[in-house]
Scaffold this active site. Structure first.
Site, PDB file in Angstrom:
ATOM      1  N   ASP A 380       0.873  -1.171   0.000  1.00 34.08           N
ATOM      2  CA  ASP A 380       0.000   0.000   0.000  1.00 34.08           C
ATOM      3  C   ASP A 380       0.915   1.227   0.000  1.00 34.08           C
ATOM      4  O   ASP A 380       2.089   1.129   0.376  1.00 34.08           O
ATOM      5  CB  ASP A 380      -0.889  -0.031   1.242  1.00 34.08           C
ATOM      6  CG  ASP A 380      -1.802   1.178   1.312  1.00 34.08           C
ATOM      7  OD1 ASP A 380      -2.461   1.469   0.319  1.00 34.08           O
ATOM      8  OD2 ASP A 380      -1.816   1.832   2.373  1.00 34.08           O
ATOM      9  N   ASP A 579      -2.833  -1.638   4.276  1.00 36.71           N
ATOM     10  CA  ASP A 579      -4.254  -1.980   4.390  1.00 36.71           C
ATOM     11  C   ASP A 579      -4.913  -2.064   3.017  1.00 36.71           C
ATOM     12  O   ASP A 579      -4.288  -1.914   1.999  1.00 36.71           O
ATOM     13  CB  ASP A 579      -4.968  -0.944   5.254  1.00 36.71           C
ATOM     14  CG  ASP A 579      -4.728   0.486   4.752  1.00 36.71           C
ATOM     15  OD1 ASP A 579      -4.272   0.623   3.608  1.00 36.71           O
ATOM     16  OD2 ASP A 579      -4.992   1.421   5.514  1.00 36.71           O
TER      17      ASP A 579
END
Length: 579
Positions: A380, A579
């Site tokens: 991410d 995430d």
């Protein structure tokens, strides 16, 4: 709960009690015949000390056995001295294997302790018969040295395992030491020192300079600089204000805050970390479970093979009984070292301990094993690769307008905005010492920018789309804006009266060390990719600057799972960072 099984165990212990660990750990251990007690993280040190003493005693007995057996020390009566020393070693250092074999058989599990016990008994018993009845066995070879070395090596393995377990628990002890035992609870305006265990969610407590935060909470009043190194590894204290969350075990450097308890006991961050570490140490990797299954089948197979060897030599080939017995004993003795049963748990403990000291927590030992097959790492961007906080990197202004003046004008419009880009402009103006005046008639348009008035002039601070709506010419800064966008930067424009005054380049900078981490991962032959919701030009600019070649941009949260599944279909294990 942390359990200690002192004294008697080998690899077969895992197979004996492993299936009963969850419901009633201590009862299951005791029913299996082992001694068990509740203990803490510090119980590893006495266990290691006992293993070291046991190894030292074994070495002191094994050394003269080897010297005499190899003919280095020659004297009359040497065989009887060997028998005496081997017997002492057999029933002191080797006693643990007899206990372990008994417990394993009681629980209907033919573990490695059974094979070790049979092997050293066969070697010692046969050698004792050779010494006591020399005429019966002729020139038969004794196995006293083999018995001594077997016990010595296995005790060495047990000592190394205890040492590895102790090292793996060092990080756990550090976490436990980070939590204070007392808290300054505030009730009815009165401060009272109480045990941390008495705090409940909703309680108010005071934290003063030099104190550690007792439990997880939220600041109600006051400001403070908090050292969160025990939790995040970040050495620079972080300024916390009312409304911010604080974590138990962190250290307050300056200031004083009133905090409302949010999570206590095992629900705190430290409590969850301790639980995760304990679960990881109890968990068994697939190779470890495979080792247990091999042990259960290997032991009977070796005994059957030894019996077959004796039958072939004695009943088929018709060799003398002592000759056939010596060959059967050799089979059992050769099969004795239980490297598979000892090496696997030791490797798991060492691996998880080393990873934890480097800031990586493996929740399950099975995950530690899967990392060996890692082929793809997906990252991410915001908060993982980058700091999650944009910063001003470039400024270009129209002729006759200095950078400081342009920055001060932009800060005048951004000062009352909570947008991250506005905060970056204000922070940059403050750092450069560019004072800004008050602005009026502020109109913030989500996703576009800010319209404001400064010194009687109406100005715009925002995206190019916002300027296009009012037909403002941006051609003067086109080359700079396009280049910055290609580099992954966000471009903000400042305009007044139908013309662009300045353009600002901002970027969420990569965290320190990210480039080295990516390079090391790629050097292992592991594919890397960036997965982000940012625009493709921004994402590709960031990826290029840190060495990631593949980019998935403008990805909605629900699509990230699809990308992970697609990566898994390519083969190998996939890791998602962030995430």
């Amino acid at each position: 709960m942390n359990s200690a099984v002192p004294g008697d165990s080998a690899a077969g212990c895992v197979g004996s009690i492993g299936g009963s660990l969850i419901p009633e750990l201590l009862d299951a251990v005791r029913k299996s015949g082992y001694r068990a007690s509740l203990g803490g993280a510090d119980d590893d040190e006495p266990s290691l000390r006992a293993e070291r003493l046991g190894l030292l005693w074994t070495a002191l007995l094994a050394a003269p056995i080897l010297f005499i057996h190899q003919g280095i020390a020659r004297f009359s009566g040497a065989p009887f001295v060997l028998l005496a020393l081997a017997t002492l070693l057999q029933f002191t250092s080797g006693l643990r294997f007899y206990r372990g074999a008994w417990y394993s058989l009681r629980s209907r599990n033919a573990g490695m302790d059974v094979l070790v016990a049979v092997g050293i008994t066969a070697a010692w018993g046969f050698s004792a018969l050779v010494v006591l009845f020399p005429g019966t066995f002729g020139e038969a070879h004794t196995f006293f040295d083999t018995t001594a070395l077997l016990v010595l090596f296995i005790r060495l393995g047990k000592m190394l395992e205890a040492r590895a377990k102790g090292k793996a628990s060092d990080a756990l002890r550090a976490l436990l030491r980070a939590a204070p035992e007392k808290a300054l609870r505030v009730a009815g305006g009165v401060e009272e020192e109480v045990p941390v265990s008495t705090l409940v969610p909703g309680d108010l407590f005071r934290v003063r300079p030099g104190d550690r935060v007792p439990v997880d909470g939220e600041i109600v009043d006051g400001e403070a600089a908090i050292d969160e190194a025990a939790v995040t590894g970040e050495s620079i204290p972080v300024r916390r204000v009312p409304g911010d969350a604080v974590t138990g075990g962190t250290l307050l450097r300056d200031g004083s805050v009133l905090v409302r308890a949010v999570a206590v006991g095992e629900a705190t961050f430290l409590g969850r970390m301790v639980r995760l570490v304990e679960e990881a140490q109890l968990d068994r990797a697939p190779i470890q479970r495979f080792a247990d299954r091999v042990s259960n089948r290997f032991v009977p197979a070796v005994l059957v093979l030894a019996a077959a060897v004796w039958i072939v030599w004695y009943l088929v080939i018709r060799m003398p009984f002592p000759f056939a017995l010596a060959r059967a004993v050799s089979v059992v003795v050769i099969a004795c070292p239980c490297a598979l049963g000892l090496a696997t748990p030791t490797a798991i403990l060492v691996g998880s301990g080393v990873a934890l000291r480097r800031g990586i927590l493996f929740k399950r030992a099975s995950v530690l094993e899967k990392v060996a097959g890692l082929r793809t790492v997906l990252f991410d961007k915001t908060g993982t690769i980058t700091k999650g906080e944009p910063a001003l990197t470039d400024v270009r202004t129209a002729a006759g307008l200095g950078e400081d003046r342009a920055l001060a004008s932009a800060a005048a419009g951004a000062a009352k905005s909570g947008h991250p880009l506005s905060k970056a402009i204000v922070r940059a103006a403050r750092e450069k010492g560019a004072p800004w005046g008050d602005s009026t008639d502020i109109e913030e348009r989500p996703g576009l920018g800010i319209r404001f008035a400064e010194q009687g002039a109406v100005r715009l601070l925002g995206s190019e789309t916002m300027l296009d709506e009012t037909n403002i010419d941006t051609s003067y800064f086109r080359a700079d804006a396009d280049r910055w966008a290609d580099e992954g930067k966000t471009v903000l424009w400042l305009a007044e009266g139908g013309r662009a005054l300045a353009v600002f380049g901002l970027r969420d900078e990569a965290k320190p060390g990210v480039i080295d981490v990516i390079a090391r991962i790629r050097s292992l032959g592991i594919r890397t990719a960036l997965v982000t919701g940012d625009r493709r030009r921004t994402a590709e600019g960031i990826a290029a600057s840190i060495g990631i070649g593949e980019v998935f941009a403008e990805v909605l949260p629900e699509r990230k799972a699809e990308i992970v599944r697609a990566a898994k279909e390519r083969g190998g294990t996939v890791a998602m960072v962030g995430d």
